[in-house]
Structure formats: structure tokens, C-alpha cells
Write a protein that holds these residues in place. Sequence first.
Motif, PDB file in Angstrom:
ATOM      1  N   ASP A  22       0.759  -1.405   0.125  1.00 21.70           N
ATOM      2  CA  ASP A  22      -0.679   0.550   0.240  1.00 21.70           C
ATOM      3  C   ASP A  22       0.646   1.416  -0.349  1.00 21.70           C
ATOM      4  OD1 ASP A  22      -1.770  -1.543   0.012  1.00 21.70           O
ATOM      5  OD2 ASP A  22      -2.810  -1.702   1.981  1.00 21.70           O
ATOM      6  N   ARG A  23       2.422   1.122   0.786  1.00 25.27           N
ATOM      7  CA  ARG A  23       2.885   2.254   1.023  1.00 25.27           C
ATOM      8  C   ARG A  23       3.965   2.575  -0.304  1.00 25.27           C
ATOM      9  NH1 ARG A  23       5.786   2.612   6.498  1.00 25.27           N
ATOM     10  NH2 ARG A  23       3.754   2.734   8.078  1.00 25.27           N
ATOM     11  N   LEU A  24       4.005   1.741  -1.282  1.00 26.92           N
ATOM     12  CA  LEU A  24       4.523   1.764  -2.285  1.00 26.92           C
ATOM     13  C   LEU A  24       3.955   2.414  -3.339  1.00 26.92           C
ATOM     14  CD1 LEU A  24       7.953   1.956  -3.803  1.00 26.92           C
ATOM     15  CD2 LEU A  24       6.535  -0.572  -4.302  1.00 26.92           C
ATOM     16  N   ASP A  25       2.867   1.852  -3.510  1.00 27.30           N
ATOM     17  CA  ASP A  25       1.314   1.967  -4.550  1.00 27.30           C
ATOM     18  C   ASP A  25       0.774   3.397  -4.362  1.00 27.30           C
ATOM     19  OD1 ASP A  25       1.511  -0.475  -5.491  1.00 27.30           O
ATOM     20  OD2 ASP A  25       0.076  -1.390  -4.378  1.00 27.30           O
ATOM     21  N   ALA A  26       0.956   4.350  -2.831  1.00 29.09           N
ATOM     22  CA  ALA A  26       0.132   4.917  -3.066  1.00 29.09           C
ATOM     23  C   ALA A  26       1.605   6.256  -3.431  1.00 29.09           C
ATOM     24  CB  ALA A  26       0.036   6.016  -1.291  1.00 29.09           C
ATOM     25  N   LEU A  27       2.671   5.680  -2.942  1.00 33.78           N
ATOM     26  CA  LEU A  27       3.946   6.808  -3.334  1.00 33.78           C
ATOM     27  C   LEU A  27       4.250   7.102  -4.561  1.00 33.78           C
ATOM     28  CD1 LEU A  27       6.204   8.606  -2.312  1.00 33.78           C
ATOM     29  CD2 LEU A  27       7.793   5.578  -1.619  1.00 33.78           C
ATOM     30  N   ARG A  67      -4.269   4.082  -4.748  1.00 35.53           N
ATOM     31  CA  ARG A  67      -3.009   4.888  -5.042  1.00 35.53           C
ATOM     32  C   ARG A  67      -2.883   6.143  -3.226  1.00 35.53           C
ATOM     33  NH1 ARG A  67       0.602   2.501  -7.756  1.00 35.53           N
ATOM     34  NH2 ARG A  67      -0.754   2.392  -9.923  1.00 35.53           N
ATOM     35  N   ARG A  68      -4.168   5.920  -2.366  1.00 38.58           N
ATOM     36  CA  ARG A  68      -4.396   6.597  -1.551  1.00 38.58           C
ATOM     37  C   ARG A  68      -3.852   5.745   0.405  1.00 38.58           C
ATOM     38  NH1 ARG A  68      -4.699  11.802  -3.020  1.00 38.58           N
ATOM     39  NH2 ARG A  68      -5.716  11.636  -5.314  1.00 38.58           N
ATOM     40  N   LEU A  69      -3.217   6.188   0.812  1.00 37.96           N
ATOM     41  CA  LEU A  69      -3.424   5.340   2.227  1.00 37.96           C
ATOM     42  C   LEU A  69      -4.409   5.498   3.291  1.00 37.96           C
ATOM     43  CD1 LEU A  69       0.455   5.422   3.216  1.00 37.96           C
ATOM     44  CD2 LEU A  69      -0.376   3.830   1.663  1.00 37.96           C
ATOM     45  N   ASP A  70      -4.581   4.707   3.572  1.00 36.57           N
ATOM     46  CA  ASP A  70      -5.860   5.084   5.111  1.00 36.57           C
ATOM     47  C   ASP A  70      -5.201   5.656   5.706  1.00 36.57           C
ATOM     48  OD1 ASP A  70      -7.783   3.573   3.661  1.00 36.57           O
ATOM     49  OD2 ASP A  70      -7.769   1.650   4.253  1.00 36.57           O
TER      50      ASP A  70
END
Length: 103
Positions: free
Chosen positions: A22-27, A53-56
Motif C-alpha cells: 500500500d505504501r509503495l503504491d500510494a508513493l 493510490r491513497r493510504l487509509d
Amino acid sequence: MAKTDRDRYASIEREPKLTGDDRLDALVGAIAEYLAKQRRLGRVPHWVSDPARRLDSPWFTTESPSDPMREYLTFSSPAEFASRNIFTEERPLRRARAAPEFS
């Protein structure tokens, strides 16, 4: 490294596959939007708006986020990162420079 704005946009136009991190995808989404705006490419790829592409929950990009550091990162993060719940320094893509070696 691309020579023209057209080539610069082409380098971020296609959506990279989600990695499952999730972090890499949002980054990746934050970086693409940030580069499009910093380089004044005139448009941002549509894929950066994907909810994946966003973190919860907030991610403070420091090893030990003390309360003062969290506050600093919250206010210094570029909007392209903060809107994805990523809190980082003011210039997240700056290059680190090695200290000069002295003989």
C-alpha cells in the motif's frame, strides 16, 4: 532525463501495476502527480486518482516520528503526498549529496 515535456509526460502516463504494498503504491501515485506539476506538464495522469493510490492511515517517512517531527512533516509535505496520507519533507525528491572527502 527526457528532453521534451511530451516525453516527460509519456514516462508517467501509463499506470504501473499495483505492487500490493500500500505504501509503495500510494508513493508512486504521489511521485507521478508531483513530477507532472513540478515540471509543469499541463496535465496529471488519470491513474494517480485511483483510491488504491491513497493510504487509509498516515505514513510519516521517518524512522522514529516524534511528535515534533510528525508536526513538521504534516506541514512541510507537498500536497501531492499529504493528500495520499504520506507525510514527508518539503522537497521529497531532492538528491542526497555525500559529504566531501578530506585528505
